[in-house]
Design a protein around this motif. Structure first.
Motif, PDB file in Angstrom:
ATOM      1  N   THR A 371       0.853  -1.178   0.000  1.00  0.00           N
ATOM      2  CA  THR A 371       0.000   0.000   0.000  1.00  0.00           C
ATOM      3  C   THR A 371       0.889   1.227   0.000  1.00  0.00           C
ATOM      4  N   ARG A 372       0.286   2.386  -0.074  1.00  0.00           N
ATOM      5  CA  ARG A 372       1.050   3.628  -0.037  1.00  0.00           C
ATOM      6  C   ARG A 372       0.548   4.491   1.105  1.00  0.00           C
ATOM      7  N   VAL A 373       1.496   5.018   1.873  1.00  0.00           N
ATOM      8  CA  VAL A 373       1.206   5.941   2.964  1.00  0.00           C
ATOM      9  C   VAL A 373       2.082   7.168   2.777  1.00  0.00           C
ATOM     10  N   ASN A 374       1.453   8.330   2.660  1.00  0.00           N
ATOM     11  CA  ASN A 374       2.183   9.588   2.446  1.00  0.00           C
ATOM     12  C   ASN A 374       3.129   9.499   1.248  1.00  0.00           C
ATOM     13  N   GLY A 375       2.690   8.844   0.205  1.00  0.00           N
ATOM     14  CA  GLY A 375       3.450   8.772  -1.030  1.00  0.00           C
ATOM     15  C   GLY A 375       4.506   7.695  -1.091  1.00  0.00           C
ATOM     16  N   LYS A 376       4.710   6.941  -0.014  1.00  0.00           N
ATOM     17  CA  LYS A 376       5.722   5.895  -0.005  1.00  0.00           C
ATOM     18  C   LYS A 376       5.059   4.523   0.114  1.00  0.00           C
ATOM     19  N   GLU A 377       5.755   3.508  -0.403  1.00  0.00           N
ATOM     20  CA  GLU A 377       5.189   2.155  -0.419  1.00  0.00           C
ATOM     21  C   GLU A 377       5.571   1.392   0.845  1.00  0.00           C
ATOM     22  N   TYR A 378       4.553   0.738   1.421  1.00  0.00           N
ATOM     23  CA  TYR A 378       4.746  -0.061   2.626  1.00  0.00           C
ATOM     24  C   TYR A 378       3.939  -1.358   2.491  1.00  0.00           C
ATOM     25  N   LYS A 379       4.095  -2.211   3.478  1.00  0.00           N
ATOM     26  CA  LYS A 379       3.303  -3.442   3.562  1.00  0.00           C
ATOM     27  C   LYS A 379       2.287  -3.297   4.687  1.00  0.00           C
ATOM     28  N   VAL A 380       1.021  -3.511   4.366  1.00  0.00           N
ATOM     29  CA  VAL A 380      -0.025  -3.462   5.376  1.00  0.00           C
ATOM     30  C   VAL A 380      -0.451  -4.887   5.702  1.00  0.00           C
ATOM     31  N   THR A 381      -0.638  -5.158   6.980  1.00  0.00           N
ATOM     32  CA  THR A 381      -1.112  -6.460   7.436  1.00  0.00           C
ATOM     33  C   THR A 381      -2.462  -6.265   8.120  1.00  0.00           C
ATOM     34  N   ALA A 382      -3.463  -6.976   7.622  1.00  0.00           N
ATOM     35  CA  ALA A 382      -4.815  -6.882   8.183  1.00  0.00           C
ATOM     36  C   ALA A 382      -5.126  -8.144   8.968  1.00  0.00           C
ATOM     37  N   LYS A 383      -5.919  -7.983  10.032  1.00  0.00           N
ATOM     38  CA  LYS A 383      -6.299  -9.124  10.859  1.00  0.00           C
ATOM     39  C   LYS A 383      -7.728  -8.938  11.368  1.00  0.00           C
ATOM     40  N   ILE A 384      -8.530  -9.999  11.251  1.00  0.00           N
ATOM     41  CA  ILE A 384      -9.873  -9.973  11.828  1.00  0.00           C
ATOM     42  C   ILE A 384      -9.709 -10.209  13.326  1.00  0.00           C
ATOM     43  N   LYS A 385      -9.715  -9.124  14.066  1.00  0.00           N
ATOM     44  CA  LYS A 385      -9.422  -9.174  15.502  1.00  0.00           C
ATOM     45  C   LYS A 385     -10.578  -9.763  16.289  1.00  0.00           C
ATOM     46  N   GLU A 386     -11.809  -9.440  15.868  1.00  0.00           N
ATOM     47  CA  GLU A 386     -13.006  -9.960  16.529  1.00  0.00           C
ATOM     48  C   GLU A 386     -14.017 -10.364  15.469  1.00  0.00           C
ATOM     49  N   TYR A 387     -14.734 -11.456  15.728  1.00  0.00           N
ATOM     50  CA  TYR A 387     -15.780 -11.887  14.795  1.00  0.00           C
ATOM     51  C   TYR A 387     -16.826 -12.684  15.554  1.00  0.00           C
ATOM     52  N   ASP A 388     -18.079 -12.267  15.425  1.00  0.00           N
ATOM     53  CA  ASP A 388     -19.199 -12.960  16.046  1.00  0.00           C
ATOM     54  C   ASP A 388     -19.988 -13.664  14.947  1.00  0.00           C
ATOM     55  N   PRO A 389     -19.901 -15.007  14.838  1.00  0.00           N
ATOM     56  CA  PRO A 389     -20.598 -15.723  13.760  1.00  0.00           C
ATOM     57  C   PRO A 389     -22.112 -15.523  13.791  1.00  0.00           C
ATOM     58  N   ALA A 390     -22.672 -15.320  14.979  1.00  0.00           N
ATOM     59  CA  ALA A 390     -24.128 -15.186  15.097  1.00  0.00           C
ATOM     60  C   ALA A 390     -24.618 -13.869  14.518  1.00  0.00           C
ATOM     61  N   THR A 391     -23.959 -12.779  14.867  1.00  0.00           N
ATOM     62  CA  THR A 391     -24.397 -11.456  14.406  1.00  0.00           C
ATOM     63  C   THR A 391     -23.631 -10.968  13.191  1.00  0.00           C
ATOM     64  N   GLY A 392     -22.427 -11.544  12.966  1.00  0.00           N
ATOM     65  CA  GLY A 392     -21.607 -11.098  11.852  1.00  0.00           C
ATOM     66  C   GLY A 392     -20.796  -9.856  12.148  1.00  0.00           C
ATOM     67  N   MET A 394     -17.858  -7.668  13.006  1.00  0.00           N
ATOM     68  CA  MET A 394     -16.459  -7.987  12.742  1.00  0.00           C
ATOM     69  C   MET A 394     -15.595  -6.742  12.915  1.00  0.00           C
ATOM     70  N   LYS A 395     -14.485  -6.874  13.665  1.00  0.00           N
ATOM     71  CA  LYS A 395     -13.524  -5.787  13.825  1.00  0.00           C
ATOM     72  C   LYS A 395     -12.215  -6.189  13.149  1.00  0.00           C
ATOM     73  N   VAL A 396     -11.728  -5.324  12.267  1.00  0.00           N
ATOM     74  CA  VAL A 396     -10.507  -5.601  11.512  1.00  0.00           C
ATOM     75  C   VAL A 396      -9.481  -4.516  11.825  1.00  0.00           C
ATOM     76  N   THR A 397      -8.246  -4.936  12.120  1.00  0.00           N
ATOM     77  CA  THR A 397      -7.152  -3.985  12.332  1.00  0.00           C
ATOM     78  C   THR A 397      -6.197  -4.045  11.141  1.00  0.00           C
ATOM     79  N   TYR A 398      -5.652  -2.883  10.778  1.00  0.00           N
ATOM     80  CA  TYR A 398      -4.709  -2.765   9.668  1.00  0.00           C
ATOM     81  C   TYR A 398      -3.451  -2.095  10.225  1.00  0.00           C
ATOM     82  N   THR A 399      -2.313  -2.747  10.108  1.00  0.00           N
ATOM     83  CA  THR A 399      -1.075  -2.267  10.708  1.00  0.00           C
ATOM     84  C   THR A 399       0.009  -2.094   9.651  1.00  0.00           C
ATOM     85  N   VAL A 400       0.672  -0.950   9.700  1.00  0.00           N
ATOM     86  CA  VAL A 400       1.789  -0.679   8.789  1.00  0.00           C
ATOM     87  C   VAL A 400       2.982  -0.247   9.632  1.00  0.00           C
TER      88      VAL A 400
END
Length: 464
Positions: A371-392, A394-400
């Protein structure tokens, strides 16, 4: 489901019928009843034809050459039949039917051997006992495509379907009136002769639907199916033959639960289209907008959010964000197309061309990309931090990592999604240091609280 005659049947008998309704009874017509010739106007299945002798060489010494025309016809016959089934694995069917019957099945694999293509399907019947039944509710189905014909076989007794083996579901030419005779057997080995006819052809959203009727030539028994291009069997009906009287049972497709599983999972999170969505957050922040569909197929889709800011600045700057959905890969990519407030265009998020969601949706699932942040290229890692199958929910975190100007040179972003509402929450880490000691920073709980207190965020109005 239309029932031919009405009978008072105890509920326990109905339940037994549904779970075991795979057998058929070849009742012959009463003596003296006149029958029309069942073979009139039909042709036998080629599998029952006697091979003709090959024509002799005309004596000119010509060498035998491959019959390319025959080969082309076979390929066309295969392609015509494969169009009746899903194009790739991971397709899910869902059906409802007689006496609260239901089942779901998934296309696991497609294999090819010479001029034969086999579709391997696994499924399970709904447990109507509420978990009290010890019956095996699983089943499997194979659809075998040969030149000009689609053949079905199934295993498992719980599925409400035919008891016939190697049943030809449909045969070319795929046109109304096409009729043929097929010899088959029931699961107990009893031979049966069926007169099979394509009785109707109609079209729905550019896809043809074929109605096929299978009549036992020696009894009143029949089956009927609707088969749709790209989907397969839409509905199934059979005559259940009982000493107390005959009646029809069957099942029909449940469209909301049918389709490629990635598409079903992702589309479940779409908010209402063409309806104003309002977000509000810190420091009098707010924006409104409308999500519209630009295009959609079974493989991909594009949605566009047209919004404008409504915050303390009093300036109604506008922006446009597109969401590119790849149903094959199971990804949703966000791309800001325009913004009168930022150049290059951004809307709060610092991450450009971000894959905001990726199937399967389950807690702990991760993905990463550039991905790009402030014009420079980086690697972003996403993770589904929380997920409730019953209600759906979902909280996702994105870290660079490695982004200067942020605490520990790490940019963090969080989003919350809900079924039927889309993204309902957004927050991202603001630049600058965080007032936390080195000792407290080693405590994950204290660090998490400090990070939250240093984040900007907003939420979807609960009314939307």
């Amino acid at each position: 489901m239309k029932i031919l005659r009405l009978y008072i049947i105890p509920a326990i008998v109905i339940l037994a019928i549904v779970l075991t309704a795979c057998g058929t009874s070849n009742k012959t017509k009463p003596p003296g009843t006149q029958q029309q010739n069942p073979f009139e106007g039909v042709t036998p299945s080629p599998s029952n034809e006697t091979p003709q002798e090959e024509s002799q060489n005309n004596g000119q010494g010509q060498e035998d050459e491959p019959d390319q025309t025959a080969g082309n016809k076979e390929m066309l016959g295969i392609e015509e039949i494969t169009q009746l089934l899903p194009a790739r694995p991971d397709y899910q069917w869902s059906y409802n039917g007689f006496a609260e019957y239901g089942h779901r099945m998934v296309l696991q694999d497609i294999s090819k051997q010479d001029d034969v293509i086999i579709y391997h399907v696994k499924g399970e019947v709904d447990d109507m006992s509420g978990g009290e039944s010890n019956q095996d509710l699983s089943f499997s189905v194979t659809y075998t495509v040969k030149p000009g014909v689609l053949i079905q076989n199934k295993t498992g007794r719980a599925m409400m379907d035919t008891s016939f083996k190697d049943l030809e579901l449909i045969r070319t030419p795929l046109q109304k009136g096409n009729s043929w005779i097929q010899e088959t057997t029931k699961e107990d080995g009893t031979p049966v002769t069926l007169k099979t006819t394509i009785t109707d052809v109609k079209e729905e959203n550019g896809q043809k639907i074929y109605t096929v009727v299978y009549k036992d030539t020696q009894s009143e028994y029949y089956e009927k199916r609707e088969i749709k291009e790209g989907v397969g069997v839409l509905s199934y009906e059979k005559l259940y033959m009982d000493p107390n009287g005959n009646f029809t049972i069957g099942y029909y497709i449940y469209y909301p639960g049918t389709g490629y599983r990635n598409k079903l999972e992702i589309d479940a999170y779409l908010p209402k289209l063409n309806t104003q969505l309002r977000y509000f957050g810190l420091a009098e922040y707010g924006h409104v907008g409308v999500l519209k569909k630009i295009s959609s197929t079974s493989d991909n889709a594009i949605y566009e959010f047209q919004g404008k800011y409504q915050d303390g600045s009093g300036i109604n700057d506008k922006f446009t964000v597109r969401y590119y959905i790849d149903y094959v890969k199971g990804t949703v990519t966000e791309k800001v197309m325009s913004s009168t407030r930022f150049d290059p265009p951004e809307v709060n998020s610092k991450l450009h061309n971000l894959v905001i969601l990726k199937t399967p949706f389950k807690q702990g699932a991760t993905w990463s990309h550039s991905t790009r942040v402030n014009g420079k290229e980086y690697k972003v890692t996403a993770k589904i931090k929380e997920y409730d199958p019953a209600t759906g929910r979902m909280k996702v975190t994105y870290t660079v990592k490695g982004v200067p100007g942020y605490f520990q040179n790490t940019y963090i972003e969080e989003r919350i999604f809900e079924r039927g509402r889309g993204m309902v929450g957004f927050s991202n880490l603001m630049p600058g240091d965080i007032p936390i000691s080195e000792a407290d920073a080693k405590d994950s709980k204290k660090l998490g609280e400090a990070l939250i207190n240093h984040m900007f965020g907003y939420s979807l109005n609960p009314e939307f």
